[in-house]
Motif scaffolding. Sequence first.
Motif, PDB file in Angstrom:
ATOM      1  N   GLN A   1       9.546   9.642   2.713  1.00 31.40           N
ATOM      2  CA  GLN A   1       9.159   8.292   2.289  1.00 31.40           C
ATOM      3  C   GLN A   1       7.884   8.319   1.453  1.00 31.40           C
ATOM      4  OE1 GLN A   1      10.882   5.527   2.493  1.00 31.40           O
ATOM      5  NE2 GLN A   1       9.309   4.185   1.619  1.00 31.40           N
ATOM      6  N   ALA A   2       6.918   9.142   1.865  1.00 30.98           N
ATOM      7  CA  ALA A   2       5.671   9.246   1.101  1.00 30.98           C
ATOM      8  C   ALA A   2       5.924   9.846  -0.278  1.00 30.98           C
ATOM      9  CB  ALA A   2       4.651  10.081   1.860  1.00 30.98           C
ATOM     10  N   GLY A   3       6.791  10.856  -0.322  1.00 30.76           N
ATOM     11  CA  GLY A   3       7.132  11.444  -1.623  1.00 30.76           C
ATOM     12  C   GLY A   3       7.812  10.438  -2.527  1.00 30.76           C
TER      13      GLY A   3
ATOM     14  N   ARG B   1       4.427  21.173 -18.348  1.00 28.95           N
ATOM     15  CA  ARG B   1       2.997  21.455 -18.331  1.00 28.95           C
ATOM     16  C   ARG B   1       2.466  21.035 -16.967  1.00 28.95           C
ATOM     17  NH1 ARG B   1       1.077  16.865 -22.720  1.00 28.95           N
ATOM     18  NH2 ARG B   1       1.340  15.038 -21.385  1.00 28.95           N
ATOM     19  N   PHE B   2       1.297  21.545 -16.613  1.00 27.56           N
ATOM     20  CA  PHE B   2       0.780  21.339 -15.263  1.00 27.56           C
ATOM     21  C   PHE B   2      -0.584  20.664 -15.274  1.00 27.56           C
ATOM     22  CE2 PHE B   2       3.268  25.407 -14.939  1.00 27.56           C
ATOM     23  CZ  PHE B   2       4.374  24.842 -14.322  1.00 27.56           C
ATOM     24  N   ASP B   3      -0.788  19.826 -14.272  1.00 24.17           N
ATOM     25  CA  ASP B   3      -2.084  19.234 -13.960  1.00 24.17           C
ATOM     26  C   ASP B   3      -2.344  19.593 -12.504  1.00 24.17           C
ATOM     27  OD1 ASP B   3      -4.200  17.638 -13.135  1.00 24.17           O
ATOM     28  OD2 ASP B   3      -3.522  15.862 -14.208  1.00 24.17           O
ATOM     29  N   GLU B   4      -3.379  20.392 -12.250  1.00 22.43           N
ATOM     30  CA  GLU B   4      -3.607  20.904 -10.894  1.00 22.43           C
ATOM     31  C   GLU B   4      -3.904  19.809  -9.870  1.00 22.43           C
ATOM     32  OE1 GLU B   4      -6.422  24.100 -10.835  1.00 22.43           O
ATOM     33  OE2 GLU B   4      -4.890  25.550 -11.435  1.00 22.43           O
ATOM     34  N   SER B   5      -4.235  18.607 -10.336  1.00 18.13           N
ATOM     35  CA  SER B   5      -4.510  17.513  -9.404  1.00 18.13           C
ATOM     36  C   SER B   5      -3.314  16.579  -9.227  1.00 18.13           C
ATOM     37  CB  SER B   5      -5.713  16.695  -9.895  1.00 18.13           C
ATOM     38  OG  SER B   5      -5.403  16.017 -11.103  1.00 18.13           O
ATOM     39  N   ASP B   6      -2.246  16.796 -10.022  1.00 16.87           N
ATOM     40  CA  ASP B   6      -1.135  15.834 -10.010  1.00 16.87           C
ATOM     41  C   ASP B   6       0.196  16.532 -10.249  1.00 16.87           C
ATOM     42  OD1 ASP B   6       0.475  13.578 -10.095  1.00 16.87           O
ATOM     43  OD2 ASP B   6      -0.026  13.124 -12.185  1.00 16.87           O
ATOM     44  N   PRO B   7       0.795  17.107  -9.213  1.00 21.55           N
ATOM     45  CA  PRO B   7       2.080  17.798  -9.399  1.00 21.55           C
ATOM     46  C   PRO B   7       3.245  16.858  -9.684  1.00 21.55           C
ATOM     47  CG  PRO B   7       1.497  17.736  -7.080  1.00 21.55           C
ATOM     48  CD  PRO B   7       0.303  17.213  -7.826  1.00 21.55           C
ATOM     49  N   ILE B   8       3.097  15.576  -9.387  1.00 23.19           N
ATOM     50  CA  ILE B   8       4.181  14.625  -9.646  1.00 23.19           C
ATOM     51  C   ILE B   8       4.547  14.609 -11.131  1.00 23.19           C
ATOM     52  CG2 ILE B   8       4.635  12.146  -9.861  1.00 23.19           C
ATOM     53  CD1 ILE B   8       5.359  12.948  -7.190  1.00 23.19           C
ATOM     54  N   SER B   9       3.535  14.704 -12.005  1.00 24.42           N
ATOM     55  CA  SER B   9       3.813  14.645 -13.444  1.00 24.42           C
ATOM     56  C   SER B   9       4.673  15.817 -13.887  1.00 24.42           C
ATOM     57  CB  SER B   9       2.514  14.601 -14.250  1.00 24.42           C
ATOM     58  OG  SER B   9       1.752  15.785 -14.058  1.00 24.42           O
TER      59      SER B   9
ATOM     60  N   ASP C   1       0.851  -1.185   0.000  1.00 22.92           N
ATOM     61  CA  ASP C   1       0.000   0.000   0.000  1.00 22.92           C
ATOM     62  C   ASP C   1       0.888   1.237   0.000  1.00 22.92           C
ATOM     63  OD1 ASP C   1      -2.148   1.706   0.106  1.00 22.92           O
ATOM     64  OD2 ASP C   1      -2.429   1.504   2.271  1.00 22.92           O
ATOM     65  N   LEU C   2       1.365   1.595  -1.184  1.00 25.24           N
ATOM     66  CA  LEU C   2       2.258   2.745  -1.291  1.00 25.24           C
ATOM     67  C   LEU C   2       1.473   4.046  -1.166  1.00 25.24           C
ATOM     68  CD1 LEU C   2       4.130   0.484  -2.314  1.00 25.24           C
ATOM     69  CD2 LEU C   2       5.050   2.104  -3.983  1.00 25.24           C
ATOM     70  N   ALA C   3       2.145   5.041  -0.635  1.00 22.30           N
ATOM     71  CA  ALA C   3       1.503   6.337  -0.390  1.00 22.30           C
ATOM     72  C   ALA C   3       1.186   7.062  -1.693  1.00 22.30           C
ATOM     73  CB  ALA C   3       2.423   7.208   0.466  1.00 22.30           C
ATOM     74  N   SER C   4       0.075   7.797  -1.674  1.00 28.74           N
ATOM     75  CA  SER C   4      -0.297   8.702  -2.769  1.00 28.74           C
ATOM     76  C   SER C   4      -0.453  10.090  -2.151  1.00 28.74           C
ATOM     77  CB  SER C   4      -1.596   8.250  -3.432  1.00 28.74           C
ATOM     78  OG  SER C   4      -1.468   6.964  -3.982  1.00 28.74           O
ATOM     79  N   PRO C   5       0.656  10.750  -1.845  1.00 32.21           N
ATOM     80  CA  PRO C   5       0.609  11.943  -0.985  1.00 32.21           C
ATOM     81  C   PRO C   5      -0.096  13.146  -1.588  1.00 32.21           C
ATOM     82  CG  PRO C   5       2.799  11.648  -1.906  1.00 32.21           C
ATOM     83  CD  PRO C   5       2.025  10.409  -2.246  1.00 32.21           C
ATOM     84  N   PHE C   6      -0.276  13.174  -2.916  1.00 34.13           N
ATOM     85  CA  PHE C   6      -0.901  14.341  -3.534  1.00 34.13           C
ATOM     86  C   PHE C   6      -2.366  14.101  -3.889  1.00 34.13           C
ATOM     87  CE2 PHE C   6       3.649  14.602  -4.502  1.00 34.13           C
ATOM     88  CZ  PHE C   6       3.943  15.838  -3.955  1.00 34.13           C
ATOM     89  N   ALA C   7      -2.854  12.887  -3.623  1.00 36.47           N
ATOM     90  CA  ALA C   7      -4.221  12.546  -4.016  1.00 36.47           C
ATOM     91  C   ALA C   7      -5.231  13.445  -3.303  1.00 36.47           C
ATOM     92  CB  ALA C   7      -4.504  11.085  -3.690  1.00 36.47           C
ATOM     93  N   GLY C   8      -6.217  13.913  -4.073  1.00 34.03           N
ATOM     94  CA  GLY C   8      -7.302  14.713  -3.511  1.00 34.03           C
ATOM     95  C   GLY C   8      -7.006  16.185  -3.348  1.00 34.03           C
ATOM     96  N   GLY C   9      -5.777  16.595  -3.623  1.00 35.25           N
ATOM     97  CA  GLY C   9      -5.415  17.997  -3.467  1.00 35.25           C
ATOM     98  C   GLY C   9      -5.525  18.782  -4.759  1.00 35.25           C
ATOM     99  N   THR C  10      -5.451  20.094  -4.646  1.00 31.33           N
ATOM    100  CA  THR C  10      -5.423  20.984  -5.800  1.00 31.33           C
ATOM    101  C   THR C  10      -4.159  21.826  -5.702  1.00 31.33           C
ATOM    102  OG1 THR C  10      -7.833  21.088  -5.918  1.00 31.33           O
ATOM    103  CG2 THR C  10      -6.605  22.827  -7.054  1.00 31.33           C
ATOM    104  N   TYR C  11      -3.401  21.853  -6.777  1.00 34.62           N
ATOM    105  CA  TYR C  11      -2.086  22.498  -6.766  1.00 34.62           C
ATOM    106  C   TYR C  11      -2.037  23.497  -7.930  1.00 34.62           C
ATOM    107  CZ  TYR C  11      -1.541  18.408  -3.868  1.00 34.62           C
ATOM    108  OH  TYR C  11      -1.735  17.455  -2.891  1.00 34.62           O
TER     109      TYR C  11
END
Length: 500
Positions: free
Chosen positions: A331-333, A251-259, A196-206
């Motif tokens: 670790q979550a990142g 390029r940016f996706d406001e729901s997924d800064p990892i990309s 169960d790996l962390a998804s630290p940015f899930a549900g946020g808006t960036y």
Amino acid sequence: MATQDTVPDAYDDLLERYKRASYLGDAGQVLAWDQEVMMPEGGTPARSKQKSALSGAQHDITTSDAYSEALEASEAADLPQPEASVVREIRREYDRDAKVPKSLVERISEETSNALPVWKEAKSESDWSQFASKVETLLNLKREYAEHIDPDADTYEVLFADFEPWLDLSVAEDILAQLRDELVPLIQELNEADADLASPFAGGTYPDDDQMALARDTLERLQYPFDRGRIDTAPHPFSTGTQFDARVTTRFDESDPISSIGSVIHEFGHATYTLGLPGEHYGTPLGQHRGLSVHESQSRLWENHVGRSKAFWEGYAPIVNEHFGTDISPQAGYEGANQLYPNNLIRVEADELTYHMHIILRFEIERDLLAGDLDVEEVPAVWNDKMEEYLGVRPETDAEGCLQDIHWSHGSFGYFPTYSLGSVMAAQLFAAAEDDIPELDAKIRDGEFDALHDWLTENVHRHGQRYKTNRLVKEATGSEFTADAFVAYANEKFGDLYGL
């Protein structure tokens, strides 16, 4: 270095002509950058003519009688190194360029410029049919181009050599086959693991502005020199330039800064290679990159072996938290940057392993298109079928499927294997760097990248095109180019993450 006494006047003449052609090519790159980043939408008719004129002028220089005579005289002079390597590279280019009519060169340039806004519009409306006719036109032009160069060779093989001149297509096919054989069962095992790996940015808006500020700080941490570059946004992230001016985009996706984080570090890798090429050889083969496989090795090395490493996130997580107001642990990142995503539709957002299935998919489609075994109108259906077969997902729209990448609007058929070749090469190079640089992990954690920059410059960047691809890898690592280091790295890293 050879002295003036050992270098004939013909070589100096050849080099001056080659430089002028290179400068025109670099000017064309600036126009292409502007078209994708800054140019008003209505500027395409003029821009396509400008780029076509530059391509024609460049072709005039490199196919002239004077150029050919200087090349032949230089070859007859039995030059020492590195001048002999320069002539070898110029000969390879000349033997291809001289066979292609100027009118075809100009038309390809014009058609690719015209295709770009059509692709953008088709993607925005998720409608392959709007773009299909442009793809058909470019396929026909590229078939004609390949026919002029070598009418007896496989079309795809001829086009692949534009991007990777010194590795046979069979090498790429073997590596892609090895990756498919090794990664498919590994990916299946990872997906079935009880992790169960962390998804630290899930549900946020960036917001985009916050992501751009983070992008700039990320580049500064990696020691990107803003006095020789800049960052902007583009529909498809890319890097372009010279050792004096190497620009990056994201390029940016406001729901997924990892990309965006991944694309920024990826394009930084391209730029740092370009900036590491020797300035004194600007405009010559010794001041140009070795090929797209090596170029991709630099972007994938920084993106994956640095930017997706645990050590990097130990130093980087606080910077992310400062920009986003989050409380993400290192670790979550690290887990968030490396987990396998089941909804794996977009190549540039793919995880490190399933990424290669995207490459294999497009490689197979391109081969069938060029061979005439697949009609352009059939691409969306075939794409979606292959996505389901290889990745277990099916795009609901063309924008998520066959329109996601910009490369076909550039006429870049034959390019995609270099992504996987570069990833494999990155693992081999980074393993050698780890052996040579004491406490590299600690340096990455602390944001101290001088040693890695210096190692890559010494072993890769400064050579330009002096060595052929395999020789460059062997000089840097002591071993022939293989996929073994990547396979070992993938099994170790993801086995540990997923508790295998």
